[in-house]
Design a protein around this motif. Structure first.
Motif, PDB file in Angstrom:
ATOM      1  N   GLN A 365      59.948  35.030  26.743  1.00 26.76           N
ATOM      2  CA  GLN A 365      60.132  34.816  25.381  1.00 26.76           C
ATOM      3  C   GLN A 365      59.586  33.545  24.652  1.00 26.76           C
ATOM      4  OE1 GLN A 365      64.421  35.818  24.855  1.00 26.76           O
ATOM      5  NE2 GLN A 365      64.056  37.820  25.919  1.00 26.76           N
ATOM      6  N   LYS A 366      59.501  32.480  25.631  1.00 29.91           N
ATOM      7  CA  LYS A 366      59.175  31.257  25.364  1.00 29.91           C
ATOM      8  C   LYS A 366      58.196  30.618  26.512  1.00 29.91           C
ATOM      9  CE  LYS A 366      60.492  26.613  23.871  1.00 29.91           C
ATOM     10  NZ  LYS A 366      61.732  25.713  23.397  1.00 29.91           N
ATOM     11  N   SER A 367      56.986  29.996  26.323  1.00 26.72           N
ATOM     12  CA  SER A 367      56.188  29.488  27.097  1.00 26.72           C
ATOM     13  C   SER A 367      56.897  28.300  27.800  1.00 26.72           C
ATOM     14  CB  SER A 367      54.679  29.156  26.481  1.00 26.72           C
ATOM     15  OG  SER A 367      53.819  29.955  25.817  1.00 26.72           O
ATOM     16  N   GLY A 368      56.380  28.199  29.329  1.00 30.53           N
ATOM     17  CA  GLY A 368      57.038  27.114  29.806  1.00 30.53           C
ATOM     18  C   GLY A 368      57.179  26.944  31.267  1.00 30.53           C
ATOM     19  N   ARG A 369      57.779  26.544  31.957  1.00 28.17           N
ATOM     20  CA  ARG A 369      57.979  26.249  33.172  1.00 28.17           C
ATOM     21  C   ARG A 369      58.898  27.542  33.988  1.00 28.17           C
ATOM     22  NH1 ARG A 369      59.657  20.387  35.137  1.00 28.17           N
ATOM     23  NH2 ARG A 369      59.104  21.219  37.192  1.00 28.17           N
ATOM     24  N   PHE A 370      58.348  28.159  35.202  1.00 29.51           N
ATOM     25  CA  PHE A 370      58.758  29.053  35.784  1.00 29.51           C
ATOM     26  C   PHE A 370      58.585  28.967  37.233  1.00 29.51           C
ATOM     27  CE2 PHE A 370      58.530  30.777  31.569  1.00 29.51           C
ATOM     28  CZ  PHE A 370      59.475  31.568  31.637  1.00 29.51           C
ATOM     29  N   PHE A 371      59.729  29.347  37.967  1.00 28.62           N
ATOM     30  CA  PHE A 371      59.809  29.251  39.311  1.00 28.62           C
ATOM     31  C   PHE A 371      60.003  30.580  39.805  1.00 28.62           C
ATOM     32  CE2 PHE A 371      62.027  28.289  43.459  1.00 28.62           C
ATOM     33  CZ  PHE A 371      60.934  27.918  44.025  1.00 28.62           C
ATOM     34  N   LEU A 372      59.301  31.107  40.514  1.00 32.28           N
ATOM     35  CA  LEU A 372      59.055  32.484  41.247  1.00 32.28           C
ATOM     36  C   LEU A 372      59.511  32.465  42.570  1.00 32.28           C
ATOM     37  CD1 LEU A 372      56.178  33.977  39.206  1.00 32.28           C
ATOM     38  CD2 LEU A 372      58.506  33.684  38.482  1.00 32.28           C
ATOM     39  N   ILE A 373      60.296  33.124  43.317  1.00 35.46           N
ATOM     40  CA  ILE A 373      60.518  33.131  44.633  1.00 35.46           C
ATOM     41  C   ILE A 373      61.068  34.612  45.223  1.00 35.46           C
ATOM     42  CG2 ILE A 373      62.806  32.533  44.476  1.00 35.46           C
ATOM     43  CD1 ILE A 373      62.663  31.092  46.935  1.00 35.46           C
ATOM     44  N   ILE A 374      60.176  34.911  46.372  1.00 38.83           N
ATOM     45  CA  ILE A 374      60.638  36.310  47.026  1.00 38.83           C
ATOM     46  C   ILE A 374      61.173  35.882  48.125  1.00 38.83           C
ATOM     47  CG2 ILE A 374      58.166  36.568  47.805  1.00 38.83           C
ATOM     48  CD1 ILE A 374      58.890  39.701  47.622  1.00 38.83           C
ATOM     49  N   TYR A 375      62.183  36.474  48.890  1.00 42.10           N
ATOM     50  CA  TYR A 375      62.710  36.248  50.180  1.00 42.10           C
ATOM     51  C   TYR A 375      63.344  37.565  50.854  1.00 42.10           C
ATOM     52  CZ  TYR A 375      67.109  35.479  47.492  1.00 42.10           C
ATOM     53  OH  TYR A 375      67.969  35.534  46.552  1.00 42.10           O
ATOM     54  N   ARG A 376      63.490  37.548  52.127  1.00 40.88           N
ATOM     55  CA  ARG A 376      63.837  38.770  52.974  1.00 40.88           C
ATOM     56  C   ARG A 376      65.233  38.337  53.826  1.00 40.88           C
ATOM     57  NH1 ARG A 376      59.295  42.167  55.633  1.00 40.88           N
ATOM     58  NH2 ARG A 376      60.757  43.257  56.265  1.00 40.88           N
ATOM     59  N   PRO A 377      65.853  39.315  53.951  1.00 40.28           N
ATOM     60  CA  PRO A 377      67.245  39.163  54.739  1.00 40.28           C
ATOM     61  C   PRO A 377      66.779  38.053  56.036  1.00 40.28           C
ATOM     62  CG  PRO A 377      67.216  41.357  54.031  1.00 40.28           C
ATOM     63  CD  PRO A 377      65.877  40.805  53.777  1.00 40.28           C
ATOM     64  N   TYR A 378      67.991  37.201  55.935  1.00 37.67           N
ATOM     65  CA  TYR A 378      67.785  36.349  57.354  1.00 37.67           C
ATOM     66  C   TYR A 378      67.763  37.327  58.683  1.00 37.67           C
ATOM     67  CZ  TYR A 378      68.418  31.864  59.572  1.00 37.67           C
ATOM     68  OH  TYR A 378      68.201  30.618  60.136  1.00 37.67           O
ATOM     69  N   LEU A 379      66.934  37.049  59.489  1.00 45.17           N
ATOM     70  CA  LEU A 379      66.855  37.455  60.776  1.00 45.17           C
ATOM     71  C   LEU A 379      67.435  36.501  61.852  1.00 45.17           C
ATOM     72  CD1 LEU A 379      63.876  39.756  60.501  1.00 45.17           C
ATOM     73  CD2 LEU A 379      66.038  40.415  60.051  1.00 45.17           C
ATOM     74  N   SER A 380      67.715  37.015  62.721  1.00 47.41           N
ATOM     75  CA  SER A 380      68.333  36.084  64.061  1.00 47.41           C
ATOM     76  C   SER A 380      66.927  35.473  64.546  1.00 47.41           C
ATOM     77  CB  SER A 380      69.292  36.951  65.117  1.00 47.41           C
ATOM     78  OG  SER A 380      68.494  37.741  65.828  1.00 47.41           O
ATOM     79  N   GLN A 381      66.981  34.515  65.451  1.00 46.30           N
ATOM     80  CA  GLN A 381      66.093  33.617  66.059  1.00 46.30           C
ATOM     81  C   GLN A 381      65.245  34.613  66.798  1.00 46.30           C
ATOM     82  OE1 GLN A 381      64.953  30.649  65.646  1.00 46.30           O
ATOM     83  NE2 GLN A 381      66.257  30.200  63.952  1.00 46.30           N
ATOM     84  N   ASP A 382      65.981  35.695  67.649  1.00 48.13           N
ATOM     85  CA  ASP A 382      65.277  36.440  68.565  1.00 48.13           C
ATOM     86  C   ASP A 382      64.520  37.687  67.946  1.00 48.13           C
ATOM     87  OD1 ASP A 382      68.300  38.310  69.719  1.00 48.13           O
ATOM     88  OD2 ASP A 382      67.277  38.053  67.645  1.00 48.13           O
ATOM     89  N   ALA A 383      64.539  37.872  66.608  1.00 41.23           N
ATOM     90  CA  ALA A 383      63.979  38.773  65.867  1.00 41.23           C
ATOM     91  C   ALA A 383      62.853  38.125  65.350  1.00 41.23           C
ATOM     92  CB  ALA A 383      64.719  39.518  65.002  1.00 41.23           C
ATOM     93  N   ASP A 384      62.376  36.967  65.511  1.00 43.37           N
ATOM     94  CA  ASP A 384      61.341  36.072  64.838  1.00 43.37           C
ATOM     95  C   ASP A 384      59.953  36.979  65.101  1.00 43.37           C
ATOM     96  OD1 ASP A 384      62.459  32.884  64.834  1.00 43.37           O
ATOM     97  OD2 ASP A 384      62.626  34.411  63.232  1.00 43.37           O
ATOM     98  N   ALA A 385      59.562  37.363  66.106  1.00 41.04           N
ATOM     99  CA  ALA A 385      58.372  37.795  66.679  1.00 41.04           C
ATOM    100  C   ALA A 385      58.045  39.047  65.656  1.00 41.04           C
ATOM    101  CB  ALA A 385      58.319  38.164  68.047  1.00 41.04           C
TER     102      ALA A 385
END
Length: 543
Positions: A365-385
C-alpha cells in the motif's frame, strides 16, 4: 543443597549420541565434571557487562555457536534475557532458546565437563570466575540431545536461537563482481554493511571450505570457520574502509594489512578505531581484503517477536547498553503457511510445472523497505542430509489486475527469484513500489514435499493472502530456450522497485564440520534465471 539434573547427567551419555560405540575425538578431552566453585573461589554468571572478548572455544567444534555468542555479546540485554532463572547458590539455571520457531526453556545444573587442568574443556569465558558461556553451551547441548550435536553447525542458526531474530545471508563475491562484465560494485555491499551496523543488525561471517576446518598460518585465517563481525567503519579522513572481526578461539589473528602489528596503524588511526595489539582473536581488516578471503555474511534482525519481548531476570545486574535502538522491532509482520505435496511441488521458474506451487498475493500500500523470508520446520541434526537435498526459495512477481494470473518465466523482466538454498532459512530485503505482487515459494526441484512458513516485515502497511485463482506460466519462452522476438529480451539484471538483481548461485557450507552438500544446478544456456545472490542495492530514499 546443590541441584542435580538427572535428565542430562554428568557422564558420557551427555557428551555423545552413542557412548558405548565409537565416540568423537573431543570426548577424550573430558576427564571430569566440576561445578564452577571447584575451579574458582568466586564464580559468577556475569562479571560486569558482556563483551566479545569474553568467549573462548575449547576442544569442541562449535565455533558456529561461540561466534553467535560473540556476535550477541555486544548487546548484554539479549544474553541476560535468555535466563529465566539463575539460582547460583543451588547451581540451577533455566534458559530460553528460540527453537523450532518458538521459545522453549531448558533447565540444567552447573556441572561442566572439564579437562586434565580442571578447567572447562569446551566453550568458556576468558575470566575463570565468569560462567555464562559454559552455562549457555550446556543448556543448548541438553536441548539438542548431547554436546556432540553442537559439533558443527551454522552461524545463522546460533544467532537465531539466541535472539529469535530473522537471518539474511549475503554472498560477498556475488556483490563484488558481475558475470555480465559490469564494474565491481563492492561499494554497495559496504554501504549495506554500514547501514546494518547503524541499525544494530547482528552480523557474522565465514570462509567456505570443502575440506572441513583448515588453517592458513601465513595469513592467520581459518577456512570452514565462523567469525563475528564487531564493527564496520571508515577512517575519518575517508581513506580506508575497515571491518573489525573476532576469531572465537580467542587467538590466531589476521596477519596482513591492518593486523594488530601492521604499519598501517598510525597513532591517530589506532586511537580513532580503538585498536590494540592484544592476542585476543580480535583484529581489523581492510574491506578489500575482507572481500578477497571471506565469502558469506550472516545478518540477523531483531524484530517484534525477538528476545526483547521478554523481561529480564531481576537478579541480573550487568551494565546494560540501554541506548541501543532496534528499528526493525517496530516493523509490521504478517505470516502465511503452506506446503508442497504431490499436487503443488512445481520446482523453480525454469520448470513448466512452476505454476503448481502455492502462490500468495502481496499488496503493497506504500512503497518502502520490505523483508521477505521463507523457512521450514526445524529438523534434528541427524536429518540434515535429507533436509539439505531440498533447497527452498521463492519468486517475487510484479503484477497488475490484468496480468497477475500469468506467472513469470525464466526470462521475465518483472520477476525476481530468491534462488533456493540448502538451508533452513532463505530471505532478502527489498525496496518494493506500491502495487501488487505474486509471491511463489518453491523448491529447487519439483516433487519435493515439505511444509513452509513465509513472513513479510515492513515499516509500512501491506497485506498478504493466499492466491486461489488458477495461474499459468507465461509462454514467452520455453525452458532453456531462446525467447521469441515478442518475448522480453534477456538482460544481465532486472529492476524491481529500486533493486537491481543479477544472476548467480552459491552453495552453503557448515562451520566447524565438513558437510558434503548436493551441488546446485548450473544455469541453463539461454536462461535468464533471476536470482538475488548478486543482489545490488541502489540508493534508497530516506523515510
Amino acid at each position: 543443597m546443590p541441584y542435580i539434573d538427572d535428565v542430562f547427567p554428568a557422564d558420557k551419555s551427555s557428551l555423545c549420541y552413542d557412548p558405548d560405540g565409537t565416540v568423537p575425538e573431543f570426548v577424550a578431552s573430558v576427564t571430569s565434571w566440576k561445578r564452577p566453585s571447584q575451579w574458582t573461589r568466586t564464580p559468577s554468571l556475569f562479571v560486569d557487562s558482556t563483551n566479545p572478548g569474553d568467549v573462548e572455544q575449547g576442544q569442541l567444534g562449535d565455533c558456529w555457536w561461540l561466534s553467535a555468542l560473540t556476535v550477541v555479546s555486544v548487546i548484554p540485554d539479549v544474553l541476560q534475557r535468555l535466563f529465566v532463572e539463575a539460582n547460583e547458590a543451588e547451581g540451577r539455571y533455566t534458559v530460553r532458546f528460540y527453537y523450532q520457531h518458538e521459545w522453549k526453556t531448558v533447565t540444567i545444573d552447573d556441572r561442566i565437563p572439564c579437562g586434565k587442568d580442571g578447567l572447562p574443556a569446551f566453550g568458556h569465558n576468558t575470566l575463570k570466575n565468569e560462567i555464562w558461556v559454559c552455562i549457555l553451551e550446556k543448556a543448548l547441548a541438553k536441548l539438542l540431545g548431547s554436546y556432540e550435536a553442537l559439533d558443527g553447525g551454522y552461524l545463522e542458526e546460533g544467532v537465531v536461537m539466541l535472539t529469535g531474530g530473522r537471518p539474511e545471508r549475503l554472498y560477498v563475491n556475488n556483490w563484488s563482481q558481475n558475470p555480465g562484465k559490469q564494474p565491481w560494485r563492492k561499494d554497495r555491499l559496504w554501504d549495506k554493511l554500514v547501514q546494518y551496523s547503524t541499525e544494530n543488525v547482528l552480523m557474522g561471517t565465514g570462509i567456505s571450505s570443502s575440506r572441513g576446518q583448515t588453517t592458513d598460518e601465513s595469513k592467520g585465517l581459518v577456512a570452514g570457520h565462523a567469525y563475528a563481525i564487531l564493527d564496520v567503519r571508515e577512517t575519518s579522513d575517508k581513506k580506508f574502509k575497515l571491518i573489525k572481526l573476532r576469531n572465537p578461539w580467542g587467538q590466531f589473528e589476521w596477519k596482513g594489512p591492518w593486523s594488530d602489528a601492521s604499519r598501517n596503524w598510525t597513532f591517530q588511526y589506532r586511537k580513532e578505531m580503538g585498536a590494540d595489539t592484544k592476542d585476543d582473536g580480535i583484529f581489523w581488516m581492510e574491506f578489500k581484503d575482507f572481500c578477497t578471503y571471506y565469502d558469506k555474511i550472516t545478518c540477523c534482525r531483531l524484530l517484534n517477536d525477538s528476545i526483547f519481548s521478554f523481561p529480564m531476570e531481576s537478579k541480573l545486574k550487568a551494565n546494560l547498553k540501554n541506548n541501543l535502538t532496534f528499528p526493525y522491532a517496530n516493523w509490521n509482520r504478517k505470516r502465511v503457511e503452506g506446503a508442497w505435496d504431490n499436487e503443488c511441488a512445481g520446482g523453480m521458474m525454469n520448470n513448466m510445472a512452476f505454476a503448481k506451487n502455492p502462490h500468495f498475493r502481496l499488496t503493497v500500500q506504500k512503497s518502502g523497505r520490505f523483508f521477505l523470508i521463507i523457512y521450514r520446520p526445524y529438523l534434528s541434526q541427524d536429518a540434515d542430509a535429507q533436509y539439505y537435498r531440498s533447497g527452498i526459495g521463492f519468486a517475487v512477481y510484479k503484477g497488475t489486475d490484468s496480468n497477475y494470473k500469468i506467472l513469470p518465466t525464466d526470462n521475465s523482466p518483472n520477476a525476481l527469484l530468491q534462488y533456493p538454498v540448502y538451508a533452513r532459512y532463505n530471505s532478502i530485503e527489498l525496496d518494493l513500489d506500491q502495487g501488487e505482487y505474486v509471491i511463489t515459494p518453491c523448491t529447487m526441484y519439483s516433487n519435493r514435499k515439505g511444509e513452509f512458513r513465509f513472513e513479510v516485515f515492513s515499516p509500512n502497511t501491506f497485506d498478504i493472502q493466499p492466491l486461489e485463482d488458477n495461474l499459468r506460466v507465461g509462454l514467452c519462452s520455453s525452458r532453456g530456450s531462446r525467447p521469441t522476438d515478442d518475448a522480453p529480451k534477456m538482460n544481465s539484471s532486472i529492476t524491481i522497485g529500486k533493486n537491481m538483481i543479477s544472476t548467480s548461485q552459491q552453495p552453503l557450507a557448515r562451520s566447524g564440520k565438513n558437510l558434503n552438500t548436493t551441488p546446485q544446478p548450473t544455469k541453463q544456456p539461454g536462461s535468464n534465471m533471476m536470482t538475488t545472490y548478486q543482489f545490488e542495492f541502489a540508493q534508497r530514499n530516506k523515510f
